[in-house]
Design an enzyme around this catalytic site. Sequence first.
Site, PDB file in Angstrom:
ATOM      1  N   SER A 106      63.233  64.337 119.137  1.00  0.00           N
ATOM      2  CA  SER A 106      62.244  63.973 120.153  1.00  0.00           C
ATOM      3  C   SER A 106      62.350  62.509 120.550  1.00  0.00           C
ATOM      4  O   SER A 106      61.986  62.140 121.674  1.00  0.00           O
ATOM      5  CB  SER A 106      60.828  64.216 119.619  1.00  0.00           C
ATOM      6  OG  SER A 106      60.668  65.557 119.265  1.00  0.00           O
ATOM      7  N   HIS A 127      67.398  68.262 124.326  1.00  0.00           N
ATOM      8  CA  HIS A 127      66.020  68.212 123.838  1.00  0.00           C
ATOM      9  C   HIS A 127      65.132  69.222 124.562  1.00  0.00           C
ATOM     10  O   HIS A 127      64.842  69.080 125.743  1.00  0.00           O
ATOM     11  CB  HIS A 127      65.480  66.775 124.033  1.00  0.00           C
ATOM     12  CG  HIS A 127      64.076  66.601 123.579  1.00  0.00           C
ATOM     13  ND1 HIS A 127      63.169  65.794 124.212  1.00  0.00           N
ATOM     14  CD2 HIS A 127      63.405  67.149 122.529  1.00  0.00           C
ATOM     15  CE1 HIS A 127      62.016  65.837 123.573  1.00  0.00           C
ATOM     16  NE2 HIS A 127      62.129  66.659 122.555  1.00  0.00           N
ATOM     17  N   GLU A 139      65.794  67.961 128.242  1.00  0.00           N
ATOM     18  CA  GLU A 139      66.349  66.632 128.507  1.00  0.00           C
ATOM     19  C   GLU A 139      67.758  66.570 127.900  1.00  0.00           C
ATOM     20  O   GLU A 139      67.932  66.848 126.711  1.00  0.00           O
ATOM     21  CB  GLU A 139      65.465  65.541 127.880  1.00  0.00           C
ATOM     22  CG  GLU A 139      64.131  65.376 128.593  1.00  0.00           C
ATOM     23  CD  GLU A 139      63.203  64.354 127.921  1.00  0.00           C
ATOM     24  OE1 GLU A 139      62.444  63.702 128.642  1.00  0.00           O
ATOM     25  OE2 GLU A 139      63.233  64.222 126.672  1.00  0.00           O
ATOM     26  N   ASN A 177      58.436  62.028 126.173  1.00  0.00           N
ATOM     27  CA  ASN A 177      57.646  61.507 125.053  1.00  0.00           C
ATOM     28  C   ASN A 177      57.314  60.029 125.208  1.00  0.00           C
ATOM     29  O   ASN A 177      56.278  59.568 124.727  1.00  0.00           O
ATOM     30  CB  ASN A 177      58.352  61.793 123.728  1.00  0.00           C
ATOM     31  CG  ASN A 177      58.250  63.268 123.368  1.00  0.00           C
ATOM     32  OD1 ASN A 177      57.293  63.933 123.765  1.00  0.00           O
ATOM     33  ND2 ASN A 177      59.224  63.789 122.654  1.00  0.00           N
TER      34      ASN A 177
HETATM   35  N1  NAD Z   1      57.354  70.177 117.518  1.00  0.00           N
HETATM   36  C1  NAD Z   1      57.669  69.893 118.752  1.00  0.00           C
HETATM   37  O1  NAD Z   1      56.828  69.994 119.668  1.00  0.00           O
HETATM   38  C2  NAD Z   1      59.058  69.469 119.102  1.00  0.00           C
HETATM   39  C3  NAD Z   1      59.471  69.504 120.445  1.00  0.00           C
HETATM   40  C4  NAD Z   1      60.773  69.130 120.764  1.00  0.00           C
HETATM   41  C5  NAD Z   1      61.632  68.700 119.767  1.00  0.00           C
HETATM   42  N2  NAD Z   1      61.191  68.655 118.469  1.00  0.00           N
HETATM   43  C6  NAD Z   1      62.145  68.191 117.455  1.00  0.00           C
HETATM   44  O2  NAD Z   1      62.681  69.316 116.802  1.00  0.00           O
HETATM   45  C7  NAD Z   1      63.006  68.970 115.450  1.00  0.00           C
HETATM   46  C8  NAD Z   1      62.296  69.931 114.508  1.00  0.00           C
HETATM   47  O3  NAD Z   1      60.908  69.869 114.779  1.00  0.00           O
HETATM   48  P1  NAD Z   1      59.922  71.083 114.419  1.00  0.00           P
HETATM   49  O4  NAD Z   1      58.648  70.834 115.131  1.00  0.00           O
HETATM   50  O5  NAD Z   1      60.624  72.388 114.548  1.00  0.00           O
HETATM   51  O6  NAD Z   1      59.699  70.731 112.859  1.00  0.00           O
HETATM   52  P2  NAD Z   1      59.287  71.685 111.642  1.00  0.00           P
HETATM   53  O7  NAD Z   1      58.708  70.789 110.603  1.00  0.00           O
HETATM   54  O8  NAD Z   1      58.490  72.850 112.134  1.00  0.00           O
HETATM   55  O9  NAD Z   1      60.696  72.262 111.177  1.00  0.00           O
HETATM   56  C9  NAD Z   1      61.702  71.449 110.635  1.00  0.00           C
HETATM   57  C10 NAD Z   1      62.544  72.336 109.750  1.00  0.00           C
HETATM   58  O10 NAD Z   1      63.671  71.587 109.299  1.00  0.00           O
HETATM   59  C11 NAD Z   1      63.954  72.047 108.005  1.00  0.00           C
HETATM   60  N3  NAD Z   1      64.855  71.092 107.372  1.00  0.00           N
HETATM   61  C12 NAD Z   1      64.572  69.866 106.881  1.00  0.00           C
HETATM   62  N4  NAD Z   1      65.707  69.295 106.403  1.00  0.00           N
HETATM   63  C13 NAD Z   1      66.724  70.177 106.625  1.00  0.00           C
HETATM   64  C14 NAD Z   1      68.120  70.177 106.376  1.00  0.00           C
HETATM   65  N5  NAD Z   1      68.706  69.129 105.799  1.00  0.00           N
HETATM   66  N6  NAD Z   1      68.849  71.265 106.741  1.00  0.00           N
HETATM   67  C15 NAD Z   1      68.252  72.309 107.352  1.00  0.00           C
HETATM   68  N7  NAD Z   1      66.930  72.379 107.604  1.00  0.00           N
HETATM   69  C16 NAD Z   1      66.181  71.324 107.242  1.00  0.00           C
HETATM   70  C17 NAD Z   1      62.595  72.175 107.353  1.00  0.00           C
HETATM   71  O11 NAD Z   1      62.649  73.009 106.221  1.00  0.00           O
HETATM   72  C18 NAD Z   1      61.809  72.826 108.492  1.00  0.00           C
HETATM   73  O12 NAD Z   1      61.925  74.234 108.457  1.00  0.00           O
HETATM   74  C19 NAD Z   1      62.597  67.506 115.261  1.00  0.00           C
HETATM   75  O13 NAD Z   1      63.703  66.680 115.491  1.00  0.00           O
HETATM   76  C20 NAD Z   1      61.548  67.327 116.359  1.00  0.00           C
HETATM   77  O14 NAD Z   1      61.408  65.990 116.769  1.00  0.00           O
HETATM   78  C21 NAD Z   1      59.949  69.055 118.112  1.00  0.00           C
END
Ligand code: NAD
Length: 269
Positions: A106, A127, A139, A177
Amino acid sequence: MAAGIAEVAARGGIRAIIRARSEASLASALKQINGGLSRQVEKGKLDVAERDRILANISTTTDLRKLSDCDIIIESVVEDLTTKQELFRELDVIAKPSAILATNTSTLSVVEMAKVTKRPDQVCGIHFFNPATVLPLVEIVRPITASDDTISLATEFVRAIGKDGVQVLDRAGFIVNALLFPYLNNAIRMLDAGTASMEDIDTAMKGGCNFPMGPFALLDLVGLDTSLSILETLHASFGDDNFAPHPRLRELVAHGRLGRKTKAGFYVY
Ligand SMILES: NC(=O)c1ccc[n+]([C@@H]2O[C@H](COP(=O)([O-])OP(=O)(O)OC[C@H]3O[C@@H](n4cnc5c(N)ncnc54)[C@H](O)[C@@H]3O)[C@@H](O)[C@H]2O)c1
């Protein structure tokens, strides 16, 4: 996010492999995908054959090496640079030489991920927005190291899966963001100042700005840990106080109230 991205790719006719570290995470991703598709079938928005076609395009694995034949690998692990860099080092070894390595980060610096690989020209940001299955925007983030071919391929991929791509330089928060998070952070400040209740702030921003949800509902949807991490990165990059994470956000995260995913954040679900 990972499950949503895999579903979107599968819908676009692309074979997608979801990789997680545990079978439990994979089961939960498949449950999310199956649940969403089945609800659409029940509502008559999707026919059974189409659902089965989407599901047939998705496979799962706990073994990173199973991604060795992928053309594009999009990481979507926790928003932590060290974790992502470690993963990029591993992906660089197992991915085929022509593969693009992308991040769904993000706010983190994409070039910091590119530089730990031996193919920095083939690393970019792709993204998605939450929920990836619903929101049209993606993005495409261009770090200084990325080649034109990489950005063209990422743009083509985004178009092929039916999303609206925008290109942006590798600056913290990219477009959305960087503009959204000062607003979300200031909503917490407003609550803390006692100006209005959480519910009334959410109602006001929905009714007054035609936003689909208010700031507290959105923070809970994004995840408070992810939101804290985004604000910390933005604050470190720009030094603007509007990005300094409000203490209330830190408190909630410290108490494990991470939003919808833990069934409690600003609201209780
Ligand atoms: N939540 C949002 O609205 C959103 C929107 C766009 C982008 N993102 C981005 O997406 C990414 C994930 O966010 P999310 O909201 O899905 O988070 P989340 O906490 O729901 O999920 C993250 C997952 O990553 C796993 N994980 C951690 N370390 C790991 C590794 N080394 N190998 C494999 N899996 C691993 C965790 O177990 C978890 O299941 C982040 O970079 C976040 O910034 C999030």
